[in-house]
Scaffold this active site. Structure first.
Site, PDB file in Angstrom:
ATOM      1  N   HIS A 119       0.832  -1.212   0.000  1.00 14.64           N
ATOM      2  CA  HIS A 119       0.000   0.000   0.000  1.00 14.64           C
ATOM      3  C   HIS A 119       0.862   1.255   0.000  1.00 14.64           C
ATOM      4  O   HIS A 119       2.059   1.214   0.257  1.00 14.64           O
ATOM      5  CB  HIS A 119      -0.944   0.010   1.207  1.00 14.64           C
ATOM      6  N   ASP A 175       0.829   4.949   1.823  1.00 14.96           N
ATOM      7  CA  ASP A 175       0.177   5.553   2.997  1.00 14.96           C
ATOM      8  C   ASP A 175      -0.695   6.761   2.644  1.00 14.96           C
ATOM      9  O   ASP A 175      -1.737   6.977   3.259  1.00 14.96           O
ATOM     10  CB  ASP A 175       1.232   5.938   4.040  1.00 14.96           C
ATOM     11  N   HIS A 212       4.867   0.087  -0.091  1.00 18.27           N
ATOM     12  CA  HIS A 212       5.491  -0.828   0.874  1.00 18.27           C
ATOM     13  C   HIS A 212       4.512  -1.867   1.407  1.00 18.27           C
ATOM     14  O   HIS A 212       3.306  -1.776   1.188  1.00 18.27           O
ATOM     15  CB  HIS A 212       6.108  -0.039   2.038  1.00 18.27           C
ATOM     16  N   ARG A 229       5.503  -8.908  17.223  1.00 17.53           N
ATOM     17  CA  ARG A 229       6.180  -7.708  16.703  1.00 17.53           C
ATOM     18  C   ARG A 229       5.394  -6.484  17.159  1.00 17.53           C
ATOM     19  O   ARG A 229       4.185  -6.389  16.921  1.00 17.53           O
ATOM     20  CB  ARG A 229       6.184  -7.788  15.181  1.00 17.53           C
TER      21      ARG A 229
HETATM   22  O1  AKG Z   1       4.617  -1.695  10.962  1.00 16.83           O
HETATM   23  C1  AKG Z   1       5.188  -1.446   9.916  1.00 16.83           C
HETATM   24  O2  AKG Z   1       6.369  -1.730   9.705  1.00 16.83           O
HETATM   25  C2  AKG Z   1       4.456  -0.742   8.791  1.00 16.83           C
HETATM   26  C3  AKG Z   1       3.019  -0.536   9.017  1.00 16.83           C
HETATM   27  C4  AKG Z   1       2.391   0.226   7.894  1.00 16.83           C
HETATM   28  O3  AKG Z   1       2.770   0.130   6.757  1.00 16.83           O
HETATM   29  C5  AKG Z   1       1.297   1.141   8.188  1.00 16.83           C
HETATM   30  O4  AKG Z   1       0.889   1.238   9.339  1.00 16.83           O
HETATM   31  O5  AKG Z   1       0.831   1.799   7.249  1.00 16.83           O
HETATM   32 FE   FE2 Z   2       2.028   1.821   5.625  1.00 15.04          FE
END
Ligand code: AKG
Ligand code: FE2
Length: 319
Positions: free
Chosen positions: A230, A232, A288, A298
Site C-alpha cells: 500500500h 500511505d 510498501h 512484533r
Molecule cells: O509496521 C510497519 O512496519 C508498517 C506498518 C504500515 O505500513 C502502516 O501502518 O501503514
Molecule cells: Fe504503511
C-alpha cells in the site's frame, strides 16, 4: 565375431585398392562434414537453450525480487544505524493535493536511525503498548491501539478504550506514559524535518497514530491483513511523512515481519529493531508492505505527519 551379412542382401564386388582408398577418404570427409554439422547443431541448440534460460531469468527476475523476498537490506537488525538516507524521485501524488510551502516534499526518500530513541525508551513504550493491547486484542494476527482516538482491536471489531474503560484507564496508563509518547513524537518530527530540509513547525501530527502488535495467528477479518502492499497517502489520506518506531527485534522477538519498500528494480527491506525509527515520504514513491510474521510478537508505533493544518491532531493525552 565378424558381422554376418543378412541373407538376401545384394552382393557387391569388393572395390580395388585405389578405389577403396578414395572411397575411404570420401567416407572420412563426409563423416567429418557430418560431425562438424552435428557439433554446429549442438552449439546452436545450446546457445538457444542458454538464451531461453537467460530470457526467462531476466523476465522473472523483477517478479522474483518483488514477490519472493530476494531483496536488498537497507538496515539489518544487528547493526546500529546512525543516520541513513536513501533519496527516491517523488511521485506525482503531491501534485494532486494542495501544496504547503516549507513542508510538502520537494525531495522524497526514506531514512533510518537507531540513535534518536534509546533502547530503554523503546522498552518503556513497548510496555505501554503491551499493557494497552492486553485490554483487548484482535482474534486475528494484527491488533492496534490508537492512543489519540482510543480505538482498540477487540475480537473482530474495535472498542473505544476511553469510553469502554472510563476513568479506570488512568489505572492502566500514567501521565508519564503520554509524556514519553509526546517526547518521542517531537524528536521524530525534528529528525524528519532536518532530513528533508523542511521546517519542523510547518508539519503536524496527524491521525491515525497507533501501536501495532502482530503475530502469526491467522487473519479473521480484513483488519488483520497487514501484509498488503500500500501507499500511505492513499490509505490514510492526510499523511505526508510516515514514521515507524519499532519496539521489538527481528529474529530475536519474532520471525518474518520485515518492512519492505517495493521498488521497480528490487525490494528494499528494513529489519525492525527496538528503538529503530524508519521514516519516509508517504506518496507512491514509497509503496510498501510488511512481511507476514512467522513466529513471536512484533510491536511498533506509527507516528505520521501532515503538511495540512486542517488535518492536524493534538498529542494524545489522558485528560
Ligand atoms: O509496521 C510497519 O512496519 C508498517 C506498518 C504500515 O505500513 C502502516 O501502518 O501503514
Ligand atoms: Fe504503511
Amino acid at each position: 565375431m565378424p558381422p554376418q551379412r543378412r541373407s538376401g542382401a545384394r552382393v557387391v564386388a569388393e572395390p580395388s585398392g585405389l578405389l577403396r582408398e578414395k572411397r575411404s577418404v570420401s567416407v572420412k570427409k563426409s563423416r567429418v562434414r557430418l560431425e562438424s554439422q552435428n557439433s554446429w547443431l549442438m552449439i546452436v541448440s545450446l546457445l538457444l537453450l542458454v538464451t531461453c534460460m537467460v530470457l526467462a531469468a531476466f523476465l522473472s527476475w523483477p517478479y522474483m525480487r518483488r514477490e519472493d523476498g530476494v531483496a536488498q537490506v537497507l538496515a539489518h537488525s544487528q547493526e546500529t544505524v546512525q543516520e541513513r538516507f536513501f533519496e527516491v524521485p517523488c511521485s506525482e501524488d503531491y501534485d494532486n493535493h494542495k501544496r504547503f510551502p516549507g513542508c510538502t516534499p520537494r525531495m522524497c526518500g526514506r531514512g533510518v536511525t537507531d540513535t534518536i530513541i534509546s533502547k530503554e525508551e523503546a522498552i518503556k513504550i513497548q510496555r505501554v503498548a503491551e499493557r494497552g493491547l492486553s485490554l483487548g486484542g484482535s482474534d486475528g494476527g494484527a491488533s492496534i491501539l490508537d492512543l489519540h482516538s482510543g480505538a482498540l482491536s477487540m475480537g473482530k471489531h474495535f472498542v473505544n478504550i476511553y469510553r469502554y474503560f472510563g476513568d479506570t484507564i488512568k489505572d492502566i496508563f500514567s501521565e508519564e506514559d503520554f509524556q514519553l509518547y509526546r517526547d518521542i513524537r517531537q524528536r521524530v518530527q525534528q529528525e524528519i524535518a532536518k532530513t528533508f530540509g523542511i521546517s519542523s513547525s510547518s508539519m503536524y501530527l496527524t491521525k491515525p497514530t497507533f501501536f501495532s502488535r502482530m503475530n502469526s495467528t491467522e487473519a479473521k477479518t480484513t483488519h488483520d491483513e497487514y501484509w498488503h502492499p500500500h501507499v500511505d497517502k492513499v490509505t490514510y489520506g492526510s499523511f505526508d511523512y510516515t514514521s515507524l518506531l519499532y519496539l521489538s527485534d527481528y529474529t530475536t522477538d519474532f520471525g518474518g515481519g520485515q518492512f519492505v519498500f517495493m521498488d521497480e528494480d528490487a525490494n528494499k527491506t528494513i529489519e525492525p529493531r527496538a528503538g529503530r525509527i524508519s521514516f519516509f515520504t508517504s506518496g507512491s514513491e514509497n509503496l510498501h508492505r510488511v512481511e507476514k510474521v512467522r513466529w513471536g510478537t512484533r510491536y511498533a508505533i506509527t507516528i505520521s505527519f501532515t503538511c495540512n493544518p486542517d488535518h492536524s491532531i493534538e498529542d494524545p493525552s489522558l485528560t
